[in-house]
Design a protein around this motif. Structure first.
Motif, PDB file in Angstrom:
ATOM      1  N   GLY A 132      49.927  35.823  36.700  1.00 19.91           N
ATOM      2  CA  GLY A 132      48.912  36.079  37.726  1.00 19.91           C
ATOM      3  C   GLY A 132      48.213  37.412  37.565  1.00 19.91           C
ATOM      4  N   GLU A 169      45.059  33.375  34.769  1.00 18.50           N
ATOM      5  CA  GLU A 169      45.791  32.123  34.953  1.00 18.50           C
ATOM      6  C   GLU A 169      46.751  31.944  33.783  1.00 18.50           C
ATOM      7  N   THR A 170      47.546  32.978  33.557  1.00 20.76           N
ATOM      8  CA  THR A 170      48.439  32.993  32.411  1.00 20.76           C
ATOM      9  C   THR A 170      49.860  33.316  32.851  1.00 20.76           C
ATOM     10  N   PHE A 223      40.308  36.088  37.809  1.00 20.12           N
ATOM     11  CA  PHE A 223      41.725  35.789  37.995  1.00 20.12           C
ATOM     12  C   PHE A 223      42.374  35.483  36.654  1.00 20.12           C
ATOM     13  N   HIS A 263      44.645  40.007  38.122  1.00 14.26           N
ATOM     14  CA  HIS A 263      43.200  40.047  37.925  1.00 14.26           C
ATOM     15  C   HIS A 263      42.872  40.913  36.723  1.00 14.26           C
TER      16      HIS A 263
END
Length: 106
Positions: A82, A92-93, A90, A84
């Protein structure tokens, strides 16, 4: 890094560390504090409480400027997810390290 003294109710400077900026992620593993991310940090810093020293390693997943990344320790592996990028995208990894210590941390 600071050493809180309850009897004096103040902080004492222990050591100067490289600039990390805002919103870093940290994790305590045994006697070491792992420091990742932040708006000016692209390294994996490890502060040894026992030796009062900082080791700088390349951060293999932190090439960009990241913030608010969740970090936890599970079965001797550091897991990060998670957060930023600093342009507000965001992340998404999900990243998992290799085993980092012979000592078990369930």
């Amino acid at each position: 890094l600071f050493d809180p003294r309850a009897d004096r109710r103040k902080f004492t400077i222990k050591l100067l560390i490289p600039q990390i900026g805002a919103h870093p992620s940290t994790l305590l593993v045994n006697e070491d504090i792992h420091i990742f991310h932040g708006n000016t940090n692209r390294k994996h810093l490890i502060y040894s409480i026992a030796h009062n020293q900082v080791q700088e390693l390349p951060d293999l997943v932190g090439a960009g400027r990241r913030r608010r990344v969740s970090v936890l320790l599970y079965k001797n592996r550091i897991i990060r997810f998670g957060g930023h990028e600093f342009d507000d995208r965001f992340l998404e990894t999900f990243w998992m390290s290799s085993v980092i210590s012979a000592q078990e941390n369930d």
